[in-house]
Write a protein that holds these residues in place. Structure first.
Motif, PDB file in Angstrom:
ATOM      1  N   ILE A   1      21.613  57.435  42.751  1.00 44.67           N
ATOM      2  CA  ILE A   1      22.722  57.969  43.391  1.00 44.67           C
ATOM      3  C   ILE A   1      22.557  59.140  44.051  1.00 44.67           C
ATOM      4  O   ILE A   1      22.605  60.320  43.271  1.00 44.67           O
ATOM      5  CB  ILE A   1      24.033  57.901  42.386  1.00 44.67           C
ATOM      6  CG1 ILE A   1      24.223  56.550  41.773  1.00 44.67           C
ATOM      7  CG2 ILE A   1      25.334  58.638  43.284  1.00 44.67           C
ATOM      8  CD1 ILE A   1      24.750  55.473  42.877  1.00 44.67           C
ATOM      9  N   PRO A   2      22.652  59.466  45.357  1.00 47.41           N
ATOM     10  CA  PRO A   2      21.842  60.807  45.906  1.00 47.41           C
ATOM     11  C   PRO A   2      23.079  61.839  45.798  1.00 47.41           C
ATOM     12  O   PRO A   2      22.911  62.964  45.727  1.00 47.41           O
ATOM     13  CB  PRO A   2      21.758  60.333  47.273  1.00 47.41           C
ATOM     14  CG  PRO A   2      22.220  59.127  47.807  1.00 47.41           C
ATOM     15  CD  PRO A   2      22.265  58.259  46.472  1.00 47.41           C
TER      16      PRO A   2
ATOM     17  N   ILE B   1      26.185  51.159  45.877  1.00 47.90           N
ATOM     18  CA  ILE B   1      24.930  50.946  46.603  1.00 47.90           C
ATOM     19  C   ILE B   1      25.233  49.713  47.316  1.00 47.90           C
ATOM     20  O   ILE B   1      24.726  49.575  48.466  1.00 47.90           O
ATOM     21  CB  ILE B   1      23.929  50.747  45.652  1.00 47.90           C
ATOM     22  CG1 ILE B   1      23.340  52.086  44.787  1.00 47.90           C
ATOM     23  CG2 ILE B   1      22.533  50.285  46.401  1.00 47.90           C
ATOM     24  CD1 ILE B   1      22.345  52.192  43.998  1.00 47.90           C
ATOM     25  N   LEU B   2      25.718  48.603  46.743  1.00 51.38           N
ATOM     26  CA  LEU B   2      25.797  47.383  47.248  1.00 51.38           C
ATOM     27  C   LEU B   2      26.750  47.197  48.185  1.00 51.38           C
ATOM     28  O   LEU B   2      26.636  46.334  49.142  1.00 51.38           O
ATOM     29  CB  LEU B   2      25.870  46.403  46.068  1.00 51.38           C
ATOM     30  CG  LEU B   2      24.766  46.116  45.168  1.00 51.38           C
ATOM     31  CD1 LEU B   2      25.181  45.261  43.947  1.00 51.38           C
ATOM     32  CD2 LEU B   2      23.417  45.515  45.443  1.00 51.38           C
TER      33      LEU B   2
ATOM     34  N   ASP C   1      18.524  58.406  51.737  1.00 49.04           N
ATOM     35  CA  ASP C   1      17.822  59.231  51.391  1.00 49.04           C
ATOM     36  C   ASP C   1      17.752  59.473  50.119  1.00 49.04           C
ATOM     37  O   ASP C   1      18.637  59.473  49.195  1.00 49.04           O
ATOM     38  CB  ASP C   1      18.202  60.970  52.057  1.00 49.04           C
ATOM     39  CG  ASP C   1      18.000  61.023  53.733  1.00 49.04           C
ATOM     40  OD1 ASP C   1      17.605  60.032  54.438  1.00 49.04           O
ATOM     41  OD2 ASP C   1      18.821  61.827  54.187  1.00 49.04           O
ATOM     42  N   PHE C   2      16.457  59.749  49.618  1.00 50.04           N
ATOM     43  CA  PHE C   2      16.254  59.990  48.155  1.00 50.04           C
ATOM     44  C   PHE C   2      15.349  60.845  47.776  1.00 50.04           C
ATOM     45  O   PHE C   2      14.525  61.544  48.598  1.00 50.04           O
ATOM     46  CB  PHE C   2      15.644  58.545  47.423  1.00 50.04           C
ATOM     47  CG  PHE C   2      14.421  58.242  48.190  1.00 50.04           C
ATOM     48  CD1 PHE C   2      13.227  58.613  47.429  1.00 50.04           C
ATOM     49  CD2 PHE C   2      14.067  57.370  49.305  1.00 50.04           C
ATOM     50  CE1 PHE C   2      11.912  58.128  47.908  1.00 50.04           C
ATOM     51  CE2 PHE C   2      12.877  57.174  49.891  1.00 50.04           C
ATOM     52  CZ  PHE C   2      11.770  57.525  49.127  1.00 50.04           C
TER      53      PHE C   2
ATOM     54  N   ASP D   1      21.965  61.813  52.145  1.00 50.93           N
ATOM     55  CA  ASP D   1      22.215  61.963  50.615  1.00 50.93           C
ATOM     56  C   ASP D   1      23.470  62.181  50.448  1.00 50.93           C
ATOM     57  O   ASP D   1      24.087  62.138  49.399  1.00 50.93           O
ATOM     58  CB  ASP D   1      21.340  63.178  50.146  1.00 50.93           C
ATOM     59  CG  ASP D   1      21.686  64.603  50.961  1.00 50.93           C
ATOM     60  OD1 ASP D   1      21.434  64.487  52.096  1.00 50.93           O
ATOM     61  OD2 ASP D   1      21.890  65.435  50.412  1.00 50.93           O
ATOM     62  N   LYS D   2      24.553  62.774  51.371  1.00 50.46           N
ATOM     63  CA  LYS D   2      25.954  62.878  51.360  1.00 50.46           C
ATOM     64  C   LYS D   2      26.684  61.452  51.576  1.00 50.46           C
ATOM     65  O   LYS D   2      28.055  61.477  51.596  1.00 50.46           O
ATOM     66  CB  LYS D   2      26.336  63.993  52.033  1.00 50.46           C
ATOM     67  CG  LYS D   2      25.640  65.393  51.682  1.00 50.46           C
ATOM     68  CD  LYS D   2      25.811  65.626  50.179  1.00 50.46           C
ATOM     69  CE  LYS D   2      25.154  66.829  49.861  1.00 50.46           C
ATOM     70  NZ  LYS D   2      25.109  67.403  48.541  1.00 50.46           N
ATOM     71  N   GLY D   3      26.069  60.558  52.031  1.00 53.83           N
ATOM     72  CA  GLY D   3      27.007  59.303  52.406  1.00 53.83           C
ATOM     73  C   GLY D   3      27.047  59.113  53.899  1.00 53.83           C
ATOM     74  O   GLY D   3      27.914  58.113  54.120  1.00 53.83           O
TER      75      GLY D   3
END
Length: 629
Positions: A352-353, A368-369, A588-589, A611-613
């Protein structure tokens, strides 16, 4: 140094005959059906031939703890000690000793110190542990009313990477491998009342590990998935496989395995919606095979039909929710329920970034899904390791097909003979846990490994091993050694392993790590002809909100990533046996391997989502492509 060889102690039952390297042997491939007395004897004999042939390092856990009545979660806050120099075992932290007199002195304490969430990685929970690799000790108390007539187990969904477990000061076992479950029987150790559970976790990278020393994701350490205390009867259901018979849409077949019996037993299988109430007989080894005529509605991404299933042996009851489907290849096509399907995919990590940590809950899985579905995907590649069982079950109910693989990633020491044994154990644990999940269509044995004699030999053995465990799914691997022939304007792949697998994945970052050699629409492909090919990775990096010229890679711009995706899509039209794509990557990870101070700063920026969605421009390119497929 601590030795982490796996052992099992404190068990009530003697170990079975088929036993090697401290792990119990379970069958995961038998689908032989008993229809009359002669067939029963032949098939039981065949079962044990198969069992002996695959018994290298078999499972040390029961499947589906979530469907068991007497499985109690041990999640929550655990006490913890950071063991920077690895001295805790020498100092016997596992005893959790308290001063017993005025002059007694103990130089450690779990109480009133650091507290860590379980499940969860330790790196994300306090800033001082962000980059930490090494030993962390976990401790908690739990209270039980012990059933003296039954058996008791401690079960972990995953601990990364090595674990040693003590209960009430007694070592009960050790496990290696960061992404699959394990359990230890504690029947003779657990006490009525308060019990003291201590776990030593170590996430040091190692040369002979899987993955090895260098990998492109964060090395999250800790008790990263659910922990359970489980009570069972003396004889309990340890394993089962309930799926469609291979190449058959109207026969449900499989087996049930009991643990702790030496006499015949009756087992019931109930699927009420299909009017199935089947009684089957387990032999003195606890094995029962079956075949049931049925016409289930087949599982599809558009209509992921699931059926409630109950398995009963005396007072032991397990519940599950299963889908039924067939998967096979025909020429260069993948057939789902007998019909060709195009895999509209995406890769994602178990991360979960937004809070920089391992995904571990139902809420994490839903986050995620939901983005996988929003992109228009019917397929996902769970890179590069078996992911959380909660996530896979939710994906099944949402209609998302899965490519699942073990973490044989670049840099594996294939010349070391221990690697084959470790890889087989990880494959077996992955397949054993997830074999009833209808959405898993591909077992993958490796990602981006370089051809050598040792590597070719091990991967070929792993393909055979996978098929011996489960012959109802496809076997695949991903390759990054596909090269361009300038004279022929053609990409070609020469790799012996492609000859023995069912599905060939190609990772190719054209336009990022190397430029497009010619215009995309003029590029030809001759890769694994006659077999299904998936572009298992492609893409480029972009920092969300950063804009620049679409043809300048060094801009790290959304426009460059967007244009790169458009060019790749133009090129994909020239791959005659292409049956799916999965861009790298959804979000992003985090990765310590990413050093650019302005644009990466410890992040791989290939995500379609930041990474912030926030969705980048390339996300909309893929969304439109999948909408039109």
């Amino acid at each position: 140094m601590v030795s982490f060889e796996l052992s099992i102690k404190g068990t009530k039952q003697n170990q079975p005959k088929h036993y090697k390297d401290g792990l119990r042997s379970k069958n995961t491939s038998n689908k032989i059906i008993n229809s009359n007395q002669n067939q029963i004897m032949k098939k039981i004999l065949y079962f044990f031939i198969i069992l002996l042939s695959i018994a290298t390092q078999a499972q040390s856990f029961m499947i589906n703890p979530y469907g068991r009545d007497n499985a109690v979660l041990l999640n929550g806050k655990w006490n913890a000690i950071i063991d920077l120099y690895g001295r805790g075992e020498n100092k016997k932290f596992y005893q959790n000793r308290k001063p017993e007199s005025k002059t007694d002195f103990v130089e450690y304490a779990f109480d009133s110190g650091l507290r860590l969430n379980v499940p969860g990685d330790f790196n994300s929970q306090i800033p001082e542990l962000k980059y930490y690799e090494g030993n962390v000790w976990y401790q908690r108390y739990f209270t039980v009313e012990k059933n003296e007539e039954g058996r008791q187990f401690i079960y972990f969904g995953a601990v990364n990477y090595k674990a040693a477990v003590w209960l009430n000061g007694i070592e009960v076992g050790r496990h290696e491998g960061g992404f699959t479950p394990f359990q230890f029987e504690v029947t003779d150790i657990v006490k009525n009342g308060e019990n003291d559970l201590v776990v030593l976790v170590n996430n040091d990278r190692q040369v002979d590990g899987i993955p090895a020393m260098n990998f492109d994701w964060w090395n999250y350490g800790g008790i990263t998935r659910d922990a359970f205390y489980i009570e069972t009867p003396n004889t309990y259901i340890s394993d089962y496989k309930i799926q469609l018979k291979k190449d058959c849409k109207d026969v449900i077949s499989g087996y049930v395995q009991l643990d702790g019996t030496t006499t015949p037993n009756e087992i019931e299988i109930l699927i009420p919606e299909l009017n199935i109430y089947k009684k089957i007989a387990a032999n003195e080894k606890g094995i029962a095979t079956f075949e049931i005529k049925a016409k289930p509605q087949l599982w599809l991404p558009e209509t992921p039909k699931m059926y409630d299933v109950k398995i009963i042996n005396n007072e032991n009851v397990i519940q599950d929710k299963l889908g039924f489907r067939t998967i096979e290849t025909k020429g260069s096509n993948i057939l789902l329920n007998g019909k060709p399907i195009f895999l509209k995919g995406i890769n994602f990590h178990e991360e979960i970034p937004q809070y920089l940590g391992r995904a571990c809950s139902d809420a994490d899985a839903a986050m995620i899904l939901s983005e996988v579905k929003a992109l228009g995907c019917n397929f996902a590649r769970t890179a590069h390791y078996p992911q959380n069982e909660r996530l896979l079950r939710m994906a099944e109910e949402m209609g998302i097909m899965i490519w699942e693989e073990i973490p044989i990633w670049q840099g594996i020491e294939f010349t070391n003979p221990i690697i084959l044994k470790k890889a087989e154990t990880m494959l077996q644990e992955m397949i054993y846990r997830d074999k009833n999940r209808s959405n898993i269509i591909i077992w993958s044995i490796a990602n981006e490994t370089k051809p050598t004699a040792a590597r070719d030999s091990i991967l070929t053995k792993l393909v055979s091993f996978t098929r011996s465990l489960d012959d109802t799914r496809l076997v695949g691997a991903a390759f990054d050694n596909c090269y361009f022939n300038e004279e022929a304007s053609t990409f070609r792949l020469q790799d012996k392993v492609t000859n023995v697998i069912d599905v060939v994945g190609i990772n190719k970052y054209i336009g990022w790590y190397s430029p497009f050699p010619i215009e995309p629409e003029n590029i030809k492909w001759e890769v694994a002809e006659g077999k299904p090919v998936i572009i298992s990775e492609f893409g480029s990096e972009a920092l969300y909100g950063q804009h620049g010229e679409a043809d300048v890679a060094s801009s790290w711009s959304e426009e460059y990533q967007e244009n790169n995706y458009k060019m790749n899509i133009r090129m994909f039209k020239n791959i005659p046996n292409l049956i799916g794509i999965s861009p790298w990557i959804l979000f992003d990870f985090r990765s310590p391997n990413r050093y650019h101070p302005r644009n990466q700063n410890g992040w791989n920026r290939k995500g379609l989502i930041s990474d912030k969605g926030q969705r980048k421009k390339a996300w909309y390119v893929m969304k439109q492509f999948y909408k039109e497929k």
